[in-house]
Design an enzyme around this catalytic site. Structure first.
Site, PDB file in Angstrom:
ATOM      1  N   ALA A   1       0.838  -1.213   0.000  1.00  0.00           N
ATOM      2  CA  ALA A   1       0.000   0.000   0.000  1.00  0.00           C
ATOM      3  C   ALA A   1       0.861   1.246   0.000  1.00  0.00           C
ATOM      4  CB  ALA A   1      -0.932   0.001   1.204  1.00  0.00           C
ATOM      5  N   ASN A   2       0.219   2.378  -0.207  1.00  0.00           N
ATOM      6  CA  ASN A   2       0.875   3.672  -0.136  1.00  0.00           C
ATOM      7  C   ASN A   2       0.543   4.318   1.204  1.00  0.00           C
ATOM      8  OD1 ASN A   2       1.663   3.335  -2.812  1.00  0.00           O
ATOM      9  ND2 ASN A   2       1.199   5.441  -3.321  1.00  0.00           N
ATOM     10  N   ARG A   3       1.370   5.270   1.583  1.00  0.00           N
ATOM     11  CA  ARG A   3       1.128   6.002   2.815  1.00  0.00           C
ATOM     12  C   ARG A   3       0.196   7.176   2.493  1.00  0.00           C
ATOM     13  NH1 ARG A   3       4.378   5.451   7.126  1.00  0.00           N
ATOM     14  NH2 ARG A   3       6.275   4.699   6.144  1.00  0.00           N
TER      15      ARG A   3
END
Ligand code: C5P
Length: 225
Positions: A29-31
């Site tokens: 995932a991305n932050r």
């Protein structure tokens, strides 16, 4: 009272990260907190727009007065955005994972003693902003993207403007020292084909309100001309 500046307009907003499964218990995932995208959706609704917010998993509640569609992957996010068209405006504020694991295993990957870590093969995700910005039949009149950069902010944002077919890029410096990531304040520069506008440091709520006001003004100017 006075008519709201976005009444009668349809706006689609993406927010939050996308989450790409590796197996039933792991993901890539991305932050992203979703704070800026959710604030934009709320501000557009407050301005009278009919808003669809397509959000990846975030810890924020759904904004009031907004139709919120919850998704996990980039492919689901793209499908939900396309389902929300036609729209007058698209604001793509999500932190979309650029890649996803090539295969999602339905069984949990096992740690086998002695065999070392598994290799992850990644494939490219669709670019939602570019798909919408270059849409042949249903391109919104105003397509706004974001560019979070740690260096060469304007050059990178200008590149995205052309490459992805956006009208505006909201560019911000996310170097760790700025505290933008997950924080409540944001310093942005609005990059358009005809120039760059620097905004002061504002709360994410105030960035949203100012962006929505600029969007309303651009639409009514376009209507008048
Ligand atoms: O290329 P980069 O990810 O920095 O571009 C950021 C902009 O593109 C943001 O507006 C983001 O929401 C959008 N984007 C997207 N789909 C992707 C990657 C980025 O919509 N797969």
């Amino acid at each position: 009272g006075a008519a709201k500046p976005l009444s009668g307009r349809k706006v689609v907003v993406t927010s939050g990260p996308t989450v790409e499964p590796i197996d039933p218990v792991r993901f890539l995932a991305n932050r992203s907190s979703g704070k800026q995208g959710h604030a934009i959706a709320a501000a557009a609704a407050a301005a009278g727009a009919e808003v669809t917010l397509v959000s990846g998993p975030v810890s924020l509640g759904d904004p009031a007065g907004v139709r919120t569609v919850h998704v996990e992957t980039a492919r689901q996010m793209l499908a939900a955005v396309e389902a929300a068209l036609p729209a007058d405006v698209a604001v793509m504020a999500a932190a979309v994972a650029d890649w996803r694991p090539a295969t999602e295993t339905t069984a949990k990957m096992k740690k086998t003693p002695g065999s070392g870590p598994p290799a992850l093969t990644l494939v490219e995700n669709p670019d939602i902003l570019a798909t919408i910005g270059r849409h042949e039949t249903l391109r919104p009149r105003l397509v706004v993207g974001f560019a979070a950069e740690t260096n060469d902010l304007i050059a990178n944002a200008t590149g995205k403007l052309t490459r992805k077919g956006a009208d505006w890029i909201v560019a911000n410096d996310v170097s760790p020292a700025t505290g933008v990531m997950g924080g409540d304040a944001n310093t942005v520069r609005i990059v358009r084909a005809d120039g760059v506008e620097d905004w002061p440091t504002l709360s994410k709520g105030d960035v949203a309100a100012r962006l929505v006001a600029a969007i309303a003004e651009a639409l009514s100017k376009a209507d008048a001309s």
